[in-house]
Design a protein around this motif. Structure first.
Motif, PDB file in Angstrom:
ATOM      1  N   GLU A 146       0.819  -1.207   0.000  1.00  0.00           N
ATOM      2  CA  GLU A 146       0.000   0.000   0.000  1.00  0.00           C
ATOM      3  C   GLU A 146       0.857   1.264   0.000  1.00  0.00           C
ATOM      4  OE1 GLU A 146      -0.502  -2.396   2.368  1.00  0.00           O
ATOM      5  OE2 GLU A 146      -2.378  -3.294   1.694  1.00  0.00           O
ATOM      6  N   ASP A 147       1.957   1.226   0.739  1.00  0.00           N
ATOM      7  CA  ASP A 147       2.852   2.385   0.768  1.00  0.00           C
ATOM      8  C   ASP A 147       3.493   2.627  -0.599  1.00  0.00           C
ATOM      9  OD1 ASP A 147       2.302   2.827   3.400  1.00  0.00           O
ATOM     10  OD2 ASP A 147       4.077   1.767   4.161  1.00  0.00           O
ATOM     11  N   MET A 148       3.877   1.555  -1.261  1.00  0.00           N
ATOM     12  CA  MET A 148       4.484   1.693  -2.578  1.00  0.00           C
ATOM     13  C   MET A 148       3.464   2.217  -3.607  1.00  0.00           C
ATOM     14  SD  MET A 148       7.632   1.130  -2.329  1.00  0.00           S
ATOM     15  CE  MET A 148       8.068   1.057  -4.036  1.00  0.00           C
ATOM     16  N   MET A 149       2.222   1.753  -3.492  1.00  0.00           N
ATOM     17  CA  MET A 149       1.173   2.241  -4.389  1.00  0.00           C
ATOM     18  C   MET A 149       0.920   3.728  -4.154  1.00  0.00           C
ATOM     19  SD  MET A 149       0.114  -0.078  -6.455  1.00  0.00           S
ATOM     20  CE  MET A 149      -1.453   0.557  -6.983  1.00  0.00           C
ATOM     21  N   LEU A 150       0.868   4.128  -2.897  1.00  0.00           N
ATOM     22  CA  LEU A 150       0.659   5.532  -2.567  1.00  0.00           C
ATOM     23  C   LEU A 150       1.820   6.389  -3.070  1.00  0.00           C
ATOM     24  CD1 LEU A 150      -1.045   7.677  -1.120  1.00  0.00           C
ATOM     25  CD2 LEU A 150       0.343   7.232   0.913  1.00  0.00           C
TER      26      LEU A 150
ATOM     27  N   ALA B  75       3.959  10.186  -6.976  1.00  0.00           N
ATOM     28  CA  ALA B  75       5.064  10.584  -7.856  1.00  0.00           C
ATOM     29  C   ALA B  75       4.609  10.780  -9.304  1.00  0.00           C
ATOM     30  CB  ALA B  75       6.172   9.539  -7.813  1.00  0.00           C
ATOM     31  N   LEU B  76       3.461  10.260  -9.665  1.00  0.00           N
ATOM     32  CA  LEU B  76       2.989  10.342 -11.045  1.00  0.00           C
ATOM     33  C   LEU B  76       2.863  11.780 -11.564  1.00  0.00           C
ATOM     34  CD1 LEU B  76       2.195   8.476 -13.352  1.00  0.00           C
ATOM     35  CD2 LEU B  76      -0.160   8.669 -12.585  1.00  0.00           C
TER      36      LEU B  76
END
Length: 81
Positions: free
Chosen positions: A4-8, A13-14
């Motif tokens: 979840e942290d990596m997805m956030l 960053a997008l």
């Protein structure tokens, strides 16, 4: 929890990645417009010079058009009236 942290972090960053990519694309476009492209007469002179130097063997439609134009120019005095 790490997924979840990596997805956030990825979603956060997008916009930064999109902004940076857009800025690079715009600056590249501006640099390309600053370069002056040769006009048709300059390009024809350049092709003839390269052909006469023997560095380039012209091929394609432009070479055919130049060859036909040069041949037409030399035969214009041979018109039958």
């Amino acid at each position: 929890m790490q997924v979840e942290d990596m997805m956030l972090l990825g979603w956060a960053a997008l916009p930064l990645i999109a902004f940076t990519g857009g800025s690079l694309a715009l600056s590249r476009t501006v640099r390309r417009r600053e370069r002056r492209a040769p006009d048709a007469q300059q390009r024809l002179t350049q092709l003839r010079r390269l052909r006469d130097d023997g560095r380039v063997v012209p091929r394609g439609r432009m070479a055919d058009a130049v060859m036909l134009a040069e041949d037409a120019g030399s035969t214009t005095s041979l018109r039958v009236r």
